[in-house]
Design an enzyme around this catalytic site. Structure first.
Site, mmCIF file in Angstrom:
data_model
loop_
_atom_site.group_PDB
_atom_site.id
_atom_site.type_symbol
_atom_site.label_atom_id
_atom_site.label_comp_id
_atom_site.label_asym_id
_atom_site.label_seq_id
_atom_site.Cartn_x
_atom_site.Cartn_y
_atom_site.Cartn_z
ATOM 1 N N GLU A 142 37.891 49.627 3.976
ATOM 2 C CA GLU A 142 37.972 48.233 3.510
ATOM 3 C C GLU A 142 39.238 47.506 3.966
ATOM 4 O O GLU A 142 39.182 46.351 4.366
ATOM 5 C CB GLU A 142 37.888 48.179 1.974
ATOM 6 C CG GLU A 142 36.491 48.399 1.407
ATOM 7 C CD GLU A 142 36.177 49.861 1.136
ATOM 8 O OE1 GLU A 142 36.839 50.745 1.712
ATOM 9 O OE2 GLU A 142 35.244 50.116 0.344
HETATM 10 C C1 LIG Z 1 31.847 47.903 -1.452
HETATM 11 C C2 LIG Z 1 33.022 47.178 -0.967
HETATM 12 C C3 LIG Z 1 33.315 46.953 0.355
HETATM 13 C C4 LIG Z 1 32.574 47.394 1.516
HETATM 14 O O1 LIG Z 1 31.791 48.294 1.529
HETATM 15 S S1 LIG Z 1 32.936 46.510 2.949
HETATM 16 C C5 LIG Z 1 31.999 47.325 4.200
HETATM 17 C C6 LIG Z 1 32.933 47.967 5.153
HETATM 18 N N1 LIG Z 1 32.179 48.751 6.082
HETATM 19 C C7 LIG Z 1 32.735 49.271 7.165
HETATM 20 O O2 LIG Z 1 33.906 49.123 7.418
HETATM 21 C C8 LIG Z 1 31.841 50.068 8.070
HETATM 22 C C9 LIG Z 1 31.520 49.281 9.306
HETATM 23 N N2 LIG Z 1 30.674 50.065 10.182
HETATM 24 C C10 LIG Z 1 31.187 51.005 11.017
HETATM 25 O O3 LIG Z 1 32.379 51.236 11.073
HETATM 26 C C11 LIG Z 1 30.194 51.730 11.880
HETATM 27 O O4 LIG Z 1 28.999 50.989 11.923
HETATM 28 C C12 LIG Z 1 29.873 53.172 11.398
HETATM 29 C C13 LIG Z 1 29.456 53.237 9.933
HETATM 30 C C14 LIG Z 1 31.099 54.088 11.634
HETATM 31 C C15 LIG Z 1 28.693 53.710 12.266
HETATM 32 O O5 LIG Z 1 29.029 53.597 13.630
HETATM 33 P P1 LIG Z 1 27.883 53.578 14.746
HETATM 34 O O6 LIG Z 1 28.553 53.640 16.072
HETATM 35 O O7 LIG Z 1 26.881 54.603 14.411
HETATM 36 O O8 LIG Z 1 27.145 52.181 14.554
HETATM 37 P P2 LIG Z 1 27.608 50.711 15.049
HETATM 38 O O9 LIG Z 1 29.005 50.440 14.659
HETATM 39 O O10 LIG Z 1 27.225 50.552 16.471
HETATM 40 O O11 LIG Z 1 26.672 49.788 14.116
HETATM 41 C C16 LIG Z 1 25.306 49.565 14.398
HETATM 42 C C17 LIG Z 1 24.981 48.149 13.961
HETATM 43 O O12 LIG Z 1 25.176 48.059 12.549
HETATM 44 C C18 LIG Z 1 26.076 46.982 12.251
HETATM 45 N N3 LIG Z 1 26.838 47.326 11.059
HETATM 46 C C19 LIG Z 1 27.499 48.465 10.830
HETATM 47 N N4 LIG Z 1 28.074 48.431 9.622
HETATM 48 C C20 LIG Z 1 27.768 47.233 9.078
HETATM 49 C C21 LIG Z 1 28.095 46.606 7.846
HETATM 50 N N5 LIG Z 1 28.824 47.204 6.905
HETATM 51 N N6 LIG Z 1 27.614 45.378 7.622
HETATM 52 C C22 LIG Z 1 26.855 44.726 8.549
HETATM 53 N N7 LIG Z 1 26.521 45.285 9.758
HETATM 54 C C23 LIG Z 1 26.981 46.521 10.000
HETATM 55 C C24 LIG Z 1 26.948 46.882 13.490
HETATM 56 O O13 LIG Z 1 27.571 45.620 13.558
HETATM 57 C C25 LIG Z 1 25.942 47.126 14.600
HETATM 58 O O14 LIG Z 1 25.219 45.934 14.789
HETATM 59 P P3 LIG Z 1 24.731 45.514 16.271
HETATM 60 O O15 LIG Z 1 24.152 44.153 16.086
HETATM 61 O O16 LIG Z 1 23.712 46.549 16.650
HETATM 62 O O17 LIG Z 1 25.946 45.550 17.165
HETATM 63 C C26 LIG Z 1 33.971 46.575 -1.901
HETATM 64 C C27 LIG Z 1 34.103 47.198 -3.271
HETATM 65 O O18 LIG Z 1 34.425 48.401 -3.405
HETATM 66 O O19 LIG Z 1 33.990 46.433 -4.255
#
Ligand SMILES: C/C(=C\C(=O)SCCNC(=O)CCNC(=O)[C@H](O)C(C)(C)COP(=O)(O)OP(=O)(O)OC[C@H]1O[C@@H](n2cnc3c(N)ncnc32)[C@H](O)[C@@H]1OP(=O)(O)O)CC(=O)O
Length: 269
Positions: A142
């Site tokens: 985060e």
């Molecule tokens: C709950 C609270 C806060 C949160 O949860 S904030 C969310 C933070 N999330 C992240 O930081 C994770 C972001 N994602 C990654 O780092 C990677 O996707 C991964 C999980 C390490 C997987 O990597 P991989 O190489 O397998 O996949 P890609 O990065 O190529 O992703 C494919 C595709 O999916 C999209 N995407 C990934 N994660 C998200 C997401 N969280 N939201 C929206 N979209 C996501 C990514 O952009 C890719 O899209 P394409 O269009 O295909 O490029 C707060 C609390 O606690 O209150």
């Protein structure tokens, strides 16, 4: 007996077989990131299955490459522009989903087939038992995005421990399944081909036990293991994420992720 309990879920698959319910996160194209729809469905699924006498254990699984990439950042970005009251109400739904999973009267098992990031860490921590494949990586990412592990913090700090949480909340370092096992965040680390068998073996042990005794154990584990998760604590975590995601740096971090660029924290202020 096998029962398909999918209702009209769009982001989940639900199946009940031999007293074991499996809830599968099913948005693999965005790594099972959860938006408001998935939050509502997970809350409903765990409430319904928790109250179903036929179900004795619930597995939380995921489709595709990653277990869960946390909150859907398109949804996080959209919420930042809503009124503060709407932002708070929406964050409360996320907090209530985690509480529903944590307080589910049935034992819950996270079957982790891939990476667990941010809010995904909260889903795993809210489950009673976690079994992961060796190749899974874990990250409280985060702060890289100008956000904070807020609503997930009560569960993650209990499961990861206070000391390790200090390190990983602040640094957003990625750690592997071996480290997660050493820290006690997961209970078992297995090869990919053995995940299903390992989860099934655990579930079969639970299913043979007295449902009432298992329910009492779960309550005792929560009562004894730490301070209760009160409404006040939940309200603090809800405010934490509502404030930070609508802040300048929160907006910049999420926007930068979606635009596939590095965030500029100084420009955001
Ligand atoms: C709950 C609270 C806060 C949160 O949860 S904030 C969310 C933070 N999330 C992240 O930081 C994770 C972001 N994602 C990654 O780092 C990677 O996707 C991964 C999980 C390490 C997987 O990597 P991989 O190489 O397998 O996949 P890609 O990065 O190529 O992703 C494919 C595709 O999916 C999209 N995407 C990934 N994660 C998200 C997401 N969280 N939201 C929206 N979209 C996501 C990514 O952009 C890719 O899209 P394409 O269009 O295909 O490029 C707060 C609390 O606690 O209150």
């Amino acid at each position: 007996m096998q029962k398909d309990s999918n209702k009209n879920y769009k982001s989940l698959l639900v199946n009940v077989e031999q007293h074991v319910a499996t809830v599968t996160l099913n948005r693999p194209e965005i790594r099972n990131a959860f938006n408001d729809e998935m939050i509502a469905e997970l809350t409903d699924a765990f409430s319904t299955l928790g109250a179903d006498d036929e179900v004795r254990v619930i597995v939380l699984a995921a489709a595709g490459k990653a277990f869960c990439a946390g909150a859907d950042l398109n949804w996080m970005r959209a919420m930042a522009d809503y009124s503060y009251e709407e932002n708070l109400a929406d964050a409360d739904k996320l907090a209530q989903m985690l509480k529903t999973i944590y307080e589910c009267p049935k034992p819950t098992v996270a079957a982790i087939q891939g990476d667990v990031y941010a809010g995904g860490m909260g889903l795993v921590a809210a489950c009673d038992v976690a079994i992961a494949v060796k190749i899974a990586n874990f990250c409280l990412s985060e702060v890289r995005l100008g956000l904070a592990p807020a609503t997930i913090s009560p569960y993650v700090i209990r499961a990861l421990g206070a000391r390790a949480s200090q390190r990983y909340f602040l640094s957003a370092e990625v750690f592997d399944a071996k480290k997660a096992r050493q820290l006690g965040f997961i209970h078992e680390r297995v090869s990919e081909e053995w995940l299903g068998d390992e989860v099934a073996a655990f579930c079969n042990k639970v299913v043979k036990n007295s449902p009432d005794a298992v329910k009492t154990c779960k309550q005792l584990l929560h009562d004894v293991a730490g301070a209760p998760i009160t409404d006040e604590l939940i309200a603090d975590t809800v405010k934490g994420i509502a404030d930070i995601r609508s802040s300048e740096q929160g907006r910049e971090g999420v926007q930068a992720f979606l635009q596939k660029r590095k965030p500029d924290w100084l420009m955001a202020d």
